[in-house]
Scaffold this active site. Structure first.
Site, short mmCIF file in Angstrom:
data_model
loop_
_atom_site.label_atom_id
_atom_site.label_comp_id
_atom_site.label_asym_id
_atom_site.label_seq_id
_atom_site.Cartn_x
_atom_site.Cartn_y
_atom_site.Cartn_z
N HIS A 65 0.83 -1.20 0.00
CA HIS A 65 0.00 0.00 0.00
C HIS A 65 0.87 1.26 0.00
O HIS A 65 0.40 2.32 0.37
CB HIS A 65 -0.91 0.01 1.23
CG HIS A 65 -1.96 -1.06 1.17
ND1 HIS A 65 -2.54 -1.59 2.30
CD2 HIS A 65 -2.53 -1.70 0.13
CE1 HIS A 65 -3.43 -2.52 1.95
NE2 HIS A 65 -3.44 -2.60 0.63
N HIS A 66 2.13 1.12 -0.40
CA HIS A 66 2.98 2.32 -0.37
C HIS A 66 2.51 3.34 -1.40
O HIS A 66 2.81 4.52 -1.29
CB HIS A 66 4.46 1.95 -0.56
CG HIS A 66 4.86 1.72 -1.98
ND1 HIS A 66 5.55 2.64 -2.72
CD2 HIS A 66 4.64 0.68 -2.80
CE1 HIS A 66 5.75 2.16 -3.94
NE2 HIS A 66 5.22 0.97 -4.01
N LYS A 71 -2.22 -2.73 -8.10
CA LYS A 71 -2.41 -3.10 -9.50
C LYS A 71 -1.85 -4.47 -9.78
O LYS A 71 -0.74 -4.79 -9.34
CB LYS A 71 -1.67 -2.07 -10.38
CG LYS A 71 -1.88 -2.22 -11.84
CD LYS A 71 -3.03 -1.34 -12.30
CE LYS A 71 -3.52 -1.68 -13.68
NZ LYS A 71 -4.38 -2.86 -13.71
N LYS A 107 -2.49 -8.83 -6.94
CA LYS A 107 -2.74 -9.96 -7.85
C LYS A 107 -3.99 -10.68 -7.38
O LYS A 107 -4.28 -10.70 -6.18
CB LYS A 107 -1.56 -10.95 -7.85
CG LYS A 107 -1.47 -11.78 -9.11
CD LYS A 107 -0.80 -10.99 -10.23
CE LYS A 107 -0.69 -11.77 -11.51
NZ LYS A 107 0.10 -11.01 -12.50
N SER A 363 -1.35 -0.33 -19.05
CA SER A 363 -2.51 -0.36 -18.15
C SER A 363 -2.61 0.93 -17.36
O SER A 363 -3.70 1.46 -17.12
CB SER A 363 -2.39 -1.52 -17.15
OG SER A 363 -2.83 -2.71 -17.73
#
Ligand code: NAD
Length: 472
Positions: A65-66, A71, A107, A363
């Site tokens: 969560h840095h 993604k 993921k 993306s």
């Protein structure tokens, strides 16, 4: 197989620890970088076409969560398990950091063999998975943004965005909850070829580095280089095509059923069409057949691009590999034993962690497009064309000469969406290649480019955490 997957996260930690020795971060911060921040393991029921209820096993892991959002792709496979999803999520954190995509790694996985389900069943599974993610706040344009991976594609991404949007009415940025969507559903042009093109840009940059080519005893540039590609799927086909267009000679190609070789070079599209019509890469006119797909890996060439599966080059065959450069287009095509052998042989291994990051880079562009609600190029294309027409007119009237037609079309052309996406990808891959190479060459103790890539990634995530401060 199960045992290998069980070890996957541990092996990522091992590579991380090997590289972490070359960084200055305190142990506690390194532990935080390594840890998977959130793991969502779920089971949900789906009624199948025959009326039977099946309990589906699925996961979503947010490794870091840095940066927000997280993604990473969603895979549909029988082999999915928590350890595998954790390892792949961790690799996404490092991959995003290297190519300066401002996301944490994530993921997802659903433990099914998609071939065993009807399209309607797959749709129900995908939609239910999405609603489970929504329930726990595990998906959203600012939270966690999935993408296609093994066994999934644009179709599944369309189901995901539709389910998400229906559960979040009025959320203006909802299209950014997932990438890899069809263009009609908010996808971006240039995504299909992105990974192969990124592989080409990364390797081209390596080939343009004077010192590196000197060390490998190779001439500068891509033109004339002999290239072998294993796997003619999405990544392999596009990598091969872009090398061929740049003047490289594709001397061998390998697919599942075997390998083919031609000293004069193979035409990639012709081989692709031959396989489509005959069902096999073998017996291509003018090429020599080899029965094993692994034969191609050992052929005389300058650049070898494994673009099919993991672990294809290992302690057994690495000593026979003759390529001077190996570009890891696939994920994990080399085993750690192969790495050690190539370090000793002086073979340059350009690592998967950044070389195949073209997909996630594009993306990121898709997500930006979704947040800005406008197609790339829409605002500037016409303006640029008008301006260029004017400049060209001025040049012609001042010089009294006319610019030739082909040049004229090139100069006047305003950017389309695909042009801008390709250009952004080119910039990304060149910058990442230089950054990793510079780091590697600045420290004699770093044994290979893979370790250098890990160090660059750890430093970026470390800086991000250090600047955020750790919540008291
Ligand atoms: P794909 O399924 O489109 O292509 C794989 C190809 O390899 C297929 O044509 C298959 O027949 C062939 N193949 C299978 N076994 C083989 C063998 N033993 N020898 C030779 N060929 C063989 O998959 P893809 O999307 O091109 O992915 C290939 C690799 O690249 C995977 O490791 C994937 O994880 C990695 N990757 C893909 C992307 C992406 O955007 N598609 C992004 C990053 C990494």
């Amino acid at each position: 197989m199960a045992e290998q997957h069980y070890d996957f996260f541990a092996s990522v930690i091992k590579s991380f620890d090997k590289a972490a020795k070359f960084t200055k971060w305190e142990q506690g911060l390194l532990e935080q970088i390594k840890a998977c921040n959130s793991i969502y393991s779920m089971r949900f029921p789906v009624k199948m076409d025959d009326g039977r209820i099946e309990v589906i096993e699925a996961y979503r892991v947010q490794h870091s969560h840095h940066k927000s959002p997280c993604k990473g792709g969603i895979r549909f496979s029988d082999e999915v398990n928590q350890d595998e999803v954790m390892a792949l999520a961790a690799l996404m954190t490092y991959k995003c950091a290297i190519v300066n995509v401002p996301f944490g790694g994530g993921k997802g996985g659903i433990k099914i063999n998609p071939k065993k389900y009807s399209v309607y069943e797959l749709e129900k599974i995908t939609r239910r998975y999405t609603s489970e993610l929504v329930k726990k706040n595990f998906i959203g344009p600012g939270i966690d943004v999935p993408a296609p991976d093994y066994g999934t594609g644009a179709r599944e991404m369309a189901w995901i965005v539709d389910t998400y949007t229906s559960l979040k009415p009025g959320e203006i940025d909802a299209a950014g909850c997932v990438t890899g969507k069809p263009v009609t559903q908010g996808g971006v042009r240039g995504r299909t070829e992105a990974t192969g093109l990124g592989v080409f840009y990364g390797l081209r940059e390596v080939c343009n580095m004077v010192e590196v080519m000197k060390r490998l005893n190779l001439p500068i540039g891509v033109e004339g280089k002999k290239v072998v590609v294993q796997g003619l799927g999405n990544v392999g086909y596009h990598s091969a095509i872009f090398f061929q267009r740049a003047g490289a000679k594709i001397v061998a190609l390998a697919e599942y059923e075997g390998s083919i070789y031609s000293e004069e070079g193979l035409d990639v599209d012709a081989v692709f069409n031959h396989r489509k019509s005959t069902g096999s890469i073998l017996n291509f006119p003018g090429a020599k057949n080899f029965n094993k797909n692994t034969d191609a890996l050992e052929m005389e060439c300058d650049i070898l691009i494994p673009a099919a599966l993991e672990n294809v080059i290992n302690g057994e065959n690495a000593p026979r590999v003759k390529a001077k450069i190996i570009g890891e287009a696939a994920n994990g095509p080399l085993t750690p034993e192969a790495d050690e052998i190539f370090i000793k042989k002086g073979t340059l291994v350009v690592p998967d962690m950044y070389l195949n990051a073209g997909g996630v880079t594009v993306s990121y562009f898709e997500w930006l497009k979704n947040l800005s609600h406008v197609r790339y190029g829409r605002m500037e294309k016409r303006f640029t064309e008008n301006l260029n027409t004017h400049i060209l007119g001025q040049i012609e009237s001042l010089t009294g000469k006319n610019v030739e037609q082909k040049e004229r079309a090139f100069i006047m052309h305003g950017p389309e969406e695909a042009d801008l996406v390709h250009s952004g990808l080119e910039e990304t891959m060149i910058t990442a290649t230089r950054e990793i190479m510079d780091y590697w060459h600045s420290n004699n103790e770093i044994p290979d480019m893979r370790t250098a890539a890990y160090v660059v990634a750890i430093n970026k995530v470390g800086t991000s955490y250090a600047e955020l401060g750790i919540f008291p």
